[in-house]
Scaffold this motif. Structure first.
Motif, short mmCIF file in Angstrom:
data_model
loop_
_atom_site.label_atom_id
_atom_site.label_comp_id
_atom_site.label_asym_id
_atom_site.label_seq_id
_atom_site.Cartn_x
_atom_site.Cartn_y
_atom_site.Cartn_z
N VAL A 41 0.83 -1.20 0.00
CA VAL A 41 0.00 0.00 0.00
C VAL A 41 0.87 1.26 0.00
CG1 VAL A 41 -1.69 1.32 1.32
CG2 VAL A 41 -1.92 -1.15 1.12
N ASP A 42 1.94 1.20 0.79
CA ASP A 42 2.82 2.36 0.89
C ASP A 42 3.37 2.75 -0.48
OD1 ASP A 42 2.65 3.30 3.38
OD2 ASP A 42 4.71 2.77 3.99
N GLU A 43 3.73 1.75 -1.24
CA GLU A 43 4.29 2.04 -2.56
C GLU A 43 3.22 2.69 -3.44
OE1 GLU A 43 6.55 -1.27 -4.26
OE2 GLU A 43 5.92 -0.49 -6.22
N LYS A 44 2.00 2.14 -3.37
CA LYS A 44 0.92 2.72 -4.18
C LYS A 44 0.63 4.16 -3.74
CE LYS A 44 -1.26 -1.71 -5.24
NZ LYS A 44 -2.34 -2.65 -4.90
N VAL A 45 0.71 4.38 -2.43
CA VAL A 45 0.47 5.73 -1.92
C VAL A 45 1.54 6.67 -2.47
CG1 VAL A 45 0.55 7.15 0.18
CG2 VAL A 45 -0.78 5.03 0.15
N HIS A 46 2.79 6.22 -2.42
CA HIS A 46 3.88 7.06 -2.94
C HIS A 46 3.70 7.36 -4.41
CE1 HIS A 46 6.18 6.49 0.78
NE2 HIS A 46 6.94 7.48 0.35
N THR A 47 3.36 6.32 -5.18
CA THR A 47 3.19 6.51 -6.61
C THR A 47 2.09 7.52 -6.90
OG1 THR A 47 3.75 4.18 -6.83
CG2 THR A 47 2.86 5.28 -8.78
N ALA A 48 0.97 7.37 -6.18
CA ALA A 48 -0.15 8.28 -6.41
C ALA A 48 0.22 9.71 -6.06
CB ALA A 48 -1.38 7.84 -5.62
N LEU A 49 0.93 9.87 -4.93
CA LEU A 49 1.33 11.22 -4.52
C LEU A 49 2.31 11.81 -5.54
CD1 LEU A 49 1.75 10.74 -0.68
CD2 LEU A 49 0.14 12.28 -1.81
N GLU A 50 3.15 10.96 -6.08
CA GLU A 50 4.11 11.44 -7.06
C GLU A 50 3.40 11.89 -8.34
OE1 GLU A 50 7.16 8.58 -7.79
OE2 GLU A 50 8.63 10.18 -8.22
N ARG A 51 2.47 11.06 -8.80
CA ARG A 51 1.71 11.43 -9.99
C ARG A 51 0.93 12.73 -9.77
NH1 ARG A 51 -1.59 6.14 -11.58
NH2 ARG A 51 0.04 4.85 -12.46
N ALA A 52 0.50 12.94 -8.51
CA ALA A 52 -0.27 14.14 -8.22
C ALA A 52 0.64 15.31 -7.89
CB ALA A 52 -1.24 13.89 -7.07
N ALA A 53 1.94 15.14 -8.14
CA ALA A 53 2.93 16.21 -7.93
C ALA A 53 2.90 16.74 -6.50
CB ALA A 53 2.72 17.34 -8.93
N LEU A 54 2.68 15.85 -5.56
CA LEU A 54 2.60 16.30 -4.16
C LEU A 54 3.66 15.63 -3.29
CD1 LEU A 54 0.95 18.02 -2.15
CD2 LEU A 54 -0.52 16.04 -1.77
N LEU A 55 4.25 14.55 -3.83
CA LEU A 55 5.12 13.72 -2.98
C LEU A 55 6.23 14.52 -2.32
CD1 LEU A 55 5.66 10.89 -1.95
CD2 LEU A 55 7.21 10.56 -3.85
N GLU A 56 6.92 15.34 -3.13
CA GLU A 56 8.07 16.08 -2.59
C GLU A 56 7.69 16.92 -1.38
OE1 GLU A 56 10.44 18.58 -5.12
OE2 GLU A 56 10.58 16.93 -6.59
N GLU A 57 6.50 17.53 -1.46
CA GLU A 57 6.12 18.46 -0.41
C GLU A 57 5.67 17.74 0.87
OE1 GLU A 57 3.36 21.47 -2.27
OE2 GLU A 57 4.25 20.57 -4.05
N VAL A 58 5.22 16.51 0.77
CA VAL A 58 4.64 15.88 1.96
C VAL A 58 5.35 14.60 2.39
CG1 VAL A 58 2.37 16.80 1.39
CG2 VAL A 58 2.96 14.47 0.67
N GLU A 59 6.45 14.28 1.71
CA GLU A 59 7.10 12.99 1.94
C GLU A 59 7.42 12.76 3.42
OE1 GLU A 59 10.32 12.42 -0.69
OE2 GLU A 59 10.04 10.24 -0.73
N ASP A 60 7.77 13.84 4.13
CA ASP A 60 8.19 13.69 5.53
C ASP A 60 7.02 13.74 6.50
OD1 ASP A 60 10.70 13.76 4.45
OD2 ASP A 60 10.85 15.95 4.70
#
Lengths: 307, 287
Positions: free
Chosen positions: B155-174
């Motif tokens: 699930v974590d990987e899918k969450v990361h992928t989705a956040l990345e596609r939504a251009a949000l991952l960098e801002e919320v990764e931590d």
């Protein structure tokens, strides 16, 4: 050129003031009453504790205010109240919560418009009616398959539970209806079923209100007097964890019922037995007050969560 | 709310199975080029009523795969109603009723055997106001996966992928475990987009997704929408014509009373529309 006249109108000002003080007086009245009650409780309880030590009162395991040898251990009464509270909670919390979910999420607007007031009528039934209903119908019905005493905690708990269902369902339903529709839409939009929307979005978002409804209902159950005095009997009995069934099947006595017994008995207006009424009353007050405090704290703690 | 899981329409499709999906739209066709190749969604004579009010009149339109289709028009023109009829969100409104056909891959979604719950798992949605759940960022994105039983595996990987596609991952990764409500409005909306794409739907419906956002957040969302069209079919309602012109491939213009007036390539609509009323609307003469 003359200026317009905006000067004070004496009568209007006086009337405004009069109303202001009238309203304030009404607000003060209830506050003063509360303070007076607490003071009365305290004064007489202090009197009582001058003769019976607080430790003896709080840790004693025998309650026998009038029969020799007298004993003033409040634990059996707290046990009785606990039994009724737990029993009624087992009835009211699940049924009340599920009713609230039905009303808020499943029922059509029209159906809810009829059902909710109908349910709230339950809250308007005089508790003495519930009490006799428990004694005259519920106990005989349960007696057909359970080894019940005539007076027993089981039918009293069931009846108290039924009495507080509307409190749980009504307040919980208000809390669920206040959950923003946008959250439901988000969940439906992700392919959630109505059940999932209810359990994974609405209930968690309304949890503070639901919790408040639970606490308020339990406070009501703790303070309930008529039903338990009529149906649960007058036998102070300490909780025996090894025999939970025995607790429910037999007669018990709650704090409230004990107070009724003392208050309506032939005890002289003085003496330890009479004064113990106030000590028990104070104990009851402290418990319900603490619960309402917890409810307020929890409600405010979670309230910010989705607003 | 009194949501209704089943269809509340009174007239069901007369011939299930989608045999009419290629039905001509001669009578009710809008101006422009309402037929497209590789259409994923086809609307045929779609009427929607709210009680006695008709919100959509015989809408005929094809929505092409992996393109951005914009629905524009003045307030109350029915563009949101049309959007919400695609994934049957209108079912949730007691008084809503649908006539006509709406095909998704040649299956009429208003057939009696269609479960709107299953349909909505193929067609994700993003709403006007960001509406993250009062849960952590991680749980927000994972919500659809859990609901749809796609939470096996990582699930974590899918969450990361989705956040990345939504251009949000960098801002919320931590801060994946902090509440989604702590994010700014624009971040919340991208979180909602991540949530919508995490279960991997085919189509994403967006109902004025940037109207509650500031210009910077809006431009991020617009960039994101163009990227999403590489993998998803995007249908977006907007009242911002510049936005439609910037990001969409096709544009449908709805005008007063729930009529689809013209549908065509976005360039064509904005440069040389057939309808005078559409031209008036585009050039700001009304609406």
């Amino acid at each position: 050129m003359s200026q317009p006249d905006f000067s004070h109108d004496g009568i209007r000002t006086a009337r405004g003031k009069a109303f202001r003080y009238l309203f304030m007086l009404c607000a003060l009245l209830s506050i003063l009453t509360t303070v007076a009650i607490i003071l009365t409780l305290l004064v007489d309880a202090v009197d009582f504790f001058a003769e019976i030590s607080l430790v003896e009162f709080l840790t004693g395991t025998r309650w026998s205010p009038t029969n020799e040898p007298v004993a003033f251990g409040v634990l059996p009464l707290i046990s009785g109240t606990l039994v009724i509270t737990v029993g009624s909670a087992l009835v009211a919390l699940p049924i009340g919560l599920l009713t609230a979910i039905y009303l808020s999420e499943y029922a059509s607007e029209r159906r809810r418009a009829y059902l909710k007031p109908a349910l709230e009528v339950l809250a308007g039934v005089p508790t003495v009616v519930y009490g006799y209903f428990a004694l005259v119908y519920v106990t005989p019905a349960l007696d057909t398959f359970l080894p019940l005493s005539t007076f027993n905690a089981l039918s009293a708990s069931i009846m108290v539970g039924i009495m507080i269902i509307p409190m749980v369902s009504s307040i919980s339903e208000d809390a669920m209806s206040a959950v923003p529709d946008s959250l439901r839409q988000a969940s439906y939009g992700l392919g959630a079923t109505k059940f999932t929307v209810s359990t994974s979005v609405v209930v968690p978002a309304a949890v503070s209100g639901i919790f408040s409804s639970f606490i308020l209902a339990l406070s009501r159950a703790i303070g309930e007097t008529m039903i338990v005095a009529i149906a649960a009997g007058q036998t102070p009995r300490l909780v025996d964890v090894t025999d939970p069934a025995g607790l429910f099947l037999n007669s018990i006595q709650t704090m409230t019922a004990a107070m009724v017994q003392i208050g309506t008995g032939d005890i002289v207006g003085q003496g330890e037995a009479y004064k113990s009424l106030f000590a028990v009353g104070l104990t009851l007050f402290v418990i319900t007050f603490a619960m309402n405090l917890v409810s307020e704290l929890v409600a405010s703690r979670y309230r910010e969560e989705y607003r | 709310m009194t949501a209704n899981g089943g269809s509340s329409r009174s007239v069901s499709a007369s011939d299930p199975g989608g045999s009419r999906s290629d039905a001509t739209m001669t009578d009710n066709a809008p101006l422009g080029s309402p037929r497209v190749d590789n259409a994923v969604i086809k609307s045929r004579d779609l009427d929607v009523y709210y009680g006695d009010d008709q919100a959509l009149h015989g809408v005929n339109m094809d929505i092409p795969e992996r393109k951005v289709t914009a629905l524009i028009g003045p307030s109350g023109c029915g563009k949101s109603t049309f959007l919400r009829s695609i994934n049957r969100m209108n079912d949730l409104i007691d008084i809503a009723r649908v006539d006509g056909d709406l095909y998704f891959h040649d299956k009429n979604v208003y057939d009696d055997d269609v479960d709107p719950v299953a349909l909505r798992r193929k067609i994700g949605m993003v709403f006007q106001k960001p509406n993250p759940f009062p849960k952590s960022i991680r749980d927000n994105v994972a919500y659809g996966l859990r609901v749809q039983g796609k939470d096996d595996g990582d699930v974590d990987e899918k969450v990361h992928t989705a956040l990345e596609r939504a251009a949000l991952l960098e801002e919320v990764e931590d801060q994946l475990d902090s509440s989604g409500l702590d994010l700014s409005g624009g971040q919340q909306q991208r979180l909602c987009i991540a949530r919508a794409i995490a279960p991997d739907p085919e189509v994403i419906l967006m109902d004025e997704p940037a109207s509650a956002l500031d210009p910077v957040a809006t431009s991020k969302i617009e960039d994101l929408i163009e990227d999403l069209a590489e993998e998803y079919t995007v249908v977006i309602v907007t009242h911002n014509m510049q936005q439609a012109a910037r990001i969409s491939d096709k544009t449908a213009v709805f005008l007063t009373g729930g009529h689809l007036v013209e549908f065509d390539d976005t360039n064509k609509i904005f440069e040389n529309p057939e309808s005078d009323r559409v031209e008036d609307y585009i050039t700001g003469k009304f609406g």
